[in-house]
Design a protein around this motif. Structure first.
Motif, short mmCIF file in Angstrom:
data_model
loop_
_atom_site.label_atom_id
_atom_site.label_comp_id
_atom_site.label_asym_id
_atom_site.label_seq_id
_atom_site.Cartn_x
_atom_site.Cartn_y
_atom_site.Cartn_z
N UNK A 57 45.16 16.86 -25.48
CA UNK A 57 44.82 16.51 -26.96
C UNK A 57 45.16 15.07 -27.23
N UNK A 58 44.58 14.60 -28.20
CA UNK A 58 44.53 13.26 -28.88
C UNK A 58 44.73 13.07 -30.27
N UNK A 108 44.94 10.66 -33.37
CA UNK A 108 44.86 9.40 -33.68
C UNK A 108 45.23 9.15 -35.24
N UNK A 138 48.94 10.80 -26.90
CA UNK A 138 48.34 11.97 -25.92
C UNK A 138 49.37 13.04 -25.79
N UNK A 144 42.22 15.69 -31.97
CA UNK A 144 40.94 16.21 -31.12
C UNK A 144 41.34 16.90 -29.70
N UNK A 145 40.58 17.64 -29.32
CA UNK A 145 40.54 18.17 -28.07
C UNK A 145 39.76 17.40 -27.20
#
Lengths: 102, 147
Positions: free
Chosen positions: B84-85, B87, B102, B45-46
């Protein structure tokens, strides 16, 4: 956890995965709160009483953006601590992170 | 107040065209490495909650190391400069777990990646340097010269 670098006047992204005592992703009783502190200070520069989420409907996955403005007291070259607090079934949990303003 | 062992990590700074090291050690609630029910997956994700990688399965990194999965993720034009992440999610004995990574993408780089092949063609109407890039694109550079 370290979130990265953000330019002064920019926004830093803060994420948290809420987990219970068994490290299982769990929905918090309410959206997590976050507070941002400067090194050596016990006064929060920024707070958010309700992080955004759950992101993508992922259980317990929350995000928030914090505006790192000079007006709010942020300075280039400093590292800031983030305290994220939430409760699951009335048990309190916390997560701590850092980021740097450049 | 309950406490967790730190499981979410910062993976550093990259540029477009780099390979981001997807990596996850699957552990159970006692923090013991364990084989997941199936390959862990990752979503990325951003900072606006846009998801650019969805449920990508990750292969074992070292089959001699229980629960360790990883591979390089090419940072193509789906990505851009910023935070950015990643998961990761997996299940062990029917219980779901999740970890976060991260990372940052800084300015520079090239979303097409490096050249994986180059071939020179001398034709009557021009000279061509044909190039293949990591993202799969092919380039025909006509009449190349050294400045």
């Amino acid at each position: 956890m370290y979130f990265g670098h953000v330019a002064l006047e920019g926004n830093v992204g803060i994420w948290v995965q809420c987990r219970n005592a068994s490290d299982v992703p769990s929905a918090p009783d309410a959206a997590p709160n976050l507070s941002v502190y400067e090194e050596g200070s016990s006064t929060a520069l920024a707070t958010d009483a309700s992080m955004t989420g759950p992101v993508d409907s992922k259980t317990g996955f929350y995000r928030e953006s914090v505006a790192c403005t000079a007006a709010a007291g942020f300075e280039s070259g400093k590292t800031y601590s983030v305290l994220i607090e939430y409760a699951i079934s009335a048990t309190s949990y916390s997560a701590v992170g850092t980021f740097t303003v450049v | 107040m309950s406490h967790h062992i730190e499981v979410d990590t910062y993976k550093g700074r990259y540029q477009l065209g780099d390979h981001y090291p997807l990596s996850v050690l699957c552990v159970n609630g006692a923090h013991t490495p364990a084989a997941p029910t199936s390959a862990p997956t990752v979503d990325i994700f951003d900072t606006s909650d846009n998801k650019v990688v969805t449920a990508r399965a990750i292969p074992p990194k070292d089959e001699n190391e229980t629960g360790w999965f990883g591979e390089g993720l090419f940072l193509d034009s789906s990505f851009s400069a910023g935070q950015w992440c990643a998961r990761y999610s997996y299940a062990i004995s029917g219980t779901s777990y999740a970890k976060l990574d991260f990372f940052e993408i800084i300015a520079g780089g090239d979303s097409a990646g490096a050249y994986t092949s180059l071939e020179y063609y001398d034709r009557p109407h021009g000279k061509f340097l044909m190039g293949g890039r990591e993202d799969g694109t092919l380039e025909a550079n006509r009449n190349p010269y050294l400045a």
